[in-house]
Motif scaffolding. Structure first.
Motif, PDB file in Angstrom:
ATOM      1  N   PHE A  52     -27.237-145.202  69.913  1.00  0.00           N
ATOM      2  CA  PHE A  52     -28.609-144.959  70.339  1.00  0.00           C
ATOM      3  C   PHE A  52     -28.648-144.946  71.857  1.00  0.00           C
ATOM      4  O   PHE A  52     -28.422-145.976  72.494  1.00  0.00           O
ATOM      5  CB  PHE A  52     -29.539-146.046  69.787  1.00  0.00           C
ATOM      6  N   SER A  53     -28.873-143.779  72.419  1.00  0.00           N
ATOM      7  CA  SER A  53     -28.954-143.615  73.881  1.00  0.00           C
ATOM      8  C   SER A  53     -27.771-144.249  74.603  1.00  0.00           C
ATOM      9  O   SER A  53     -27.933-145.018  75.545  1.00  0.00           O
ATOM     10  CB  SER A  53     -30.284-144.176  74.404  1.00  0.00           C
ATOM     11  N   SER A  54     -26.581-143.922  74.133  1.00  0.00           N
ATOM     12  CA  SER A  54     -25.369-144.402  74.783  1.00  0.00           C
ATOM     13  C   SER A  54     -24.333-143.294  74.917  1.00  0.00           C
ATOM     14  O   SER A  54     -23.511-143.322  75.830  1.00  0.00           O
ATOM     15  CB  SER A  54     -24.758-145.569  73.989  1.00  0.00           C
ATOM     16  N   PHE A  55     -24.383-142.320  74.031  1.00  0.00           N
ATOM     17  CA  PHE A  55     -23.389-141.250  73.988  1.00  0.00           C
ATOM     18  C   PHE A  55     -23.360-140.464  75.296  1.00  0.00           C
ATOM     19  O   PHE A  55     -22.323-139.967  75.714  1.00  0.00           O
ATOM     20  CB  PHE A  55     -23.694-140.338  72.794  1.00  0.00           C
ATOM     21  N   TYR A  56     -24.518-140.352  75.970  1.00  0.00           N
ATOM     22  CA  TYR A  56     -24.602-139.625  77.242  1.00  0.00           C
ATOM     23  C   TYR A  56     -23.694-140.224  78.303  1.00  0.00           C
ATOM     24  O   TYR A  56     -23.274-139.541  79.240  1.00  0.00           O
ATOM     25  CB  TYR A  56     -26.046-139.584  77.763  1.00  0.00           C
ATOM     26  N   ALA A  57     -23.387-141.512  78.178  1.00  0.00           N
ATOM     27  CA  ALA A  57     -22.597-142.194  79.200  1.00  0.00           C
ATOM     28  C   ALA A  57     -21.090-142.031  79.003  1.00  0.00           C
ATOM     29  O   ALA A  57     -20.313-142.451  79.858  1.00  0.00           O
ATOM     30  CB  ALA A  57     -22.949-143.684  79.228  1.00  0.00           C
ATOM     31  N   PHE A  58     -20.692-141.428  77.906  1.00  0.00           N
ATOM     32  CA  PHE A  58     -19.264-141.218  77.659  1.00  0.00           C
ATOM     33  C   PHE A  58     -18.809-139.970  78.408  1.00  0.00           C
ATOM     34  O   PHE A  58     -19.295-138.871  78.143  1.00  0.00           O
ATOM     35  CB  PHE A  58     -18.969-141.046  76.171  1.00  0.00           C
ATOM     36  N   GLU A  59     -17.867-140.152  79.303  1.00  0.00           N
ATOM     37  CA  GLU A  59     -17.360-138.995  80.040  1.00  0.00           C
ATOM     38  C   GLU A  59     -16.655-138.024  79.109  1.00  0.00           C
ATOM     39  O   GLU A  59     -16.762-136.815  79.271  1.00  0.00           O
ATOM     40  CB  GLU A  59     -16.443-139.454  81.168  1.00  0.00           C
ATOM     41  N   ASN A  60     -15.921-138.548  78.137  1.00  0.00           N
ATOM     42  CA  ASN A  60     -15.246-137.693  77.169  1.00  0.00           C
ATOM     43  C   ASN A  60     -15.806-138.013  75.788  1.00  0.00           C
ATOM     44  O   ASN A  60     -15.315-138.898  75.087  1.00  0.00           O
ATOM     45  CB  ASN A  60     -13.735-137.896  77.217  1.00  0.00           C
ATOM     46  N   GLN A  61     -16.848-137.305  75.417  1.00  0.00           N
ATOM     47  CA  GLN A  61     -17.543-137.581  74.166  1.00  0.00           C
ATOM     48  C   GLN A  61     -16.664-137.308  72.952  1.00  0.00           C
ATOM     49  O   GLN A  61     -16.701-138.062  71.978  1.00  0.00           O
ATOM     50  CB  GLN A  61     -18.832-136.759  74.107  1.00  0.00           C
ATOM     51  N   ASN A  62     -15.857-136.266  72.999  1.00  0.00           N
ATOM     52  CA  ASN A  62     -14.986-135.966  71.872  1.00  0.00           C
ATOM     53  C   ASN A  62     -13.948-137.059  71.677  1.00  0.00           C
ATOM     54  O   ASN A  62     -13.646-137.448  70.546  1.00  0.00           O
ATOM     55  CB  ASN A  62     -14.305-134.603  72.048  1.00  0.00           C
ATOM     56  N   GLN A  63     -13.420-137.596  72.749  1.00  0.00           N
ATOM     57  CA  GLN A  63     -12.468-138.705  72.637  1.00  0.00           C
ATOM     58  C   GLN A  63     -13.131-139.911  71.985  1.00  0.00           C
ATOM     59  O   GLN A  63     -12.521-140.586  71.154  1.00  0.00           O
ATOM     60  CB  GLN A  63     -11.903-139.075  74.009  1.00  0.00           C
ATOM     61  N   ALA A  64     -14.375-140.190  72.338  1.00  0.00           N
ATOM     62  CA  ALA A  64     -15.100-141.302  71.714  1.00  0.00           C
ATOM     63  C   ALA A  64     -15.219-141.081  70.209  1.00  0.00           C
ATOM     64  O   ALA A  64     -14.996-142.003  69.414  1.00  0.00           O
ATOM     65  CB  ALA A  64     -16.487-141.452  72.344  1.00  0.00           C
ATOM     66  N   CYS A  65     -15.540-139.861  69.811  1.00  0.00           N
ATOM     67  CA  CYS A  65     -15.638-139.549  68.371  1.00  0.00           C
ATOM     68  C   CYS A  65     -14.301-139.767  67.669  1.00  0.00           C
ATOM     69  O   CYS A  65     -14.251-140.312  66.563  1.00  0.00           O
ATOM     70  CB  CYS A  65     -16.100-138.110  68.174  1.00  0.00           C
ATOM     71  N   ASN A  66     -13.227-139.350  68.317  1.00  0.00           N
ATOM     72  CA  ASN A  66     -11.894-139.534  67.738  1.00  0.00           C
ATOM     73  C   ASN A  66     -11.515-141.002  67.637  1.00  0.00           C
ATOM     74  O   ASN A  66     -10.894-141.421  66.660  1.00  0.00           O
ATOM     75  CB  ASN A  66     -10.850-138.767  68.558  1.00  0.00           C
ATOM     76  N   GLU A  67     -11.871-141.799  68.636  1.00  0.00           N
ATOM     77  CA  GLU A  67     -11.556-143.228  68.622  1.00  0.00           C
ATOM     78  C   GLU A  67     -12.331-143.962  67.540  1.00  0.00           C
ATOM     79  O   GLU A  67     -11.845-144.945  66.976  1.00  0.00           O
ATOM     80  CB  GLU A  67     -11.832-143.861  69.989  1.00  0.00           C
ATOM     81  N   LEU A  68     -13.529-143.502  67.238  1.00  0.00           N
ATOM     82  CA  LEU A  68     -14.359-144.157  66.216  1.00  0.00           C
ATOM     83  C   LEU A  68     -13.901-143.845  64.794  1.00  0.00           C
ATOM     84  O   LEU A  68     -14.163-144.628  63.874  1.00  0.00           O
ATOM     85  CB  LEU A  68     -15.822-143.745  66.386  1.00  0.00           C
ATOM     86  N   LEU A  69     -13.231-142.746  64.598  1.00  0.00           N
ATOM     87  CA  LEU A  69     -12.860-142.324  63.249  1.00  0.00           C
ATOM     88  C   LEU A  69     -12.051-143.370  62.474  1.00  0.00           C
ATOM     89  O   LEU A  69     -12.348-143.619  61.302  1.00  0.00           O
ATOM     90  CB  LEU A  69     -12.124-140.981  63.298  1.00  0.00           C
ATOM     91  N   PRO A  70     -11.059-144.042  63.065  1.00  0.00           N
ATOM     92  CA  PRO A  70     -10.334-145.072  62.299  1.00  0.00           C
ATOM     93  C   PRO A  70     -11.198-146.264  61.888  1.00  0.00           C
ATOM     94  O   PRO A  70     -10.830-147.024  60.996  1.00  0.00           O
ATOM     95  CB  PRO A  70      -9.221-145.517  63.262  1.00  0.00           C
ATOM     96  N   ARG A  71     -12.342-146.453  62.542  1.00  0.00           N
ATOM     97  CA  ARG A  71     -13.237-147.562  62.197  1.00  0.00           C
ATOM     98  C   ARG A  71     -14.208-147.163  61.078  1.00  0.00           C
ATOM     99  O   ARG A  71     -14.980-147.975  60.596  1.00  0.00           O
ATOM    100  CB  ARG A  71     -14.040-148.020  63.419  1.00  0.00           C
TER     101      ARG A  71
END
Length: 158
Positions: A52-71
């Motif tokens: 919630f209103s945090s994704f904008y702060a990720f410089e590499n949004q796709n990397q964040a999505c990839n890191e979350l997948l194992p969780r």
């Protein structure tokens, strides 16, 4: 029926935000760290991952999505409530260089969220705009009090 064994885990790299959240939400757990390091921070898995209103702060949004997948457990959902732009945002919204503002570029949404599948997109830009206009109007109406309590420089910066 909802699973009665619900666990909520929050992650933020801002320790002040973590401390505030710990005081406000006693039934939740919070980790101090970067979402890009989530797999070193916890081995927990989840049925629903929300931002919630945090994704904008990720410089590499796709990397964040990839890191979350194992969780994510099998058939888990990723729910993101965030600023968006019809095209990539190239400006700097903030005065400092270490506060990224990367609204989700709607023309690249599938690539940004890959390997997740985008199911629905609801553009709430007008609601955000109206809300911000209301806040700014309220601030203008209370300029004297805000300047007195927080300083004119702080008021002018906002």
């Amino acid at each position: 029926m909802l699973n009665q064994d619900v666990k909520t885990l929050g992650v933020d790299k801002d320790i002040q935000a973590i401390n505030y959240a710990r005081n406000q939400y006693k039934d939740c757990d919070f980790l101090h760290g970067d979402v890009l390091d989530i797999n070193q921070l916890t081995e927990e898995t989840f049925d629903l991952i929300t931002m919630f209103s945090s994704f904008y702060a990720f410089e590499n949004q796709n990397q964040a999505c990839n890191e979350l997948l194992p969780r994510a457990r099998e058939n888990a959902d990723l729910l993101v409530f965030e600023y968006s732009s019809k095209t990539p945002f190239t400006g700097n919204l903030f005065d400092d260089d270490h506060s990224p503002f990367n609204p989700i570029a709607l023309d690249r949404i599938d690539a940004i969220f890959s390997p997740w599948s985008v199911v629905n997109v609801y553009d709430l830009s007008e609601m955000f705009f109206d809300s911000y206009q209301s806040v700014l109007e309220n601030m203008r109406n209370n300029k004297s009090s805000l300047s007195h309590n927080y300083g004119k420089e702080a008021y002018d910066r906002v």
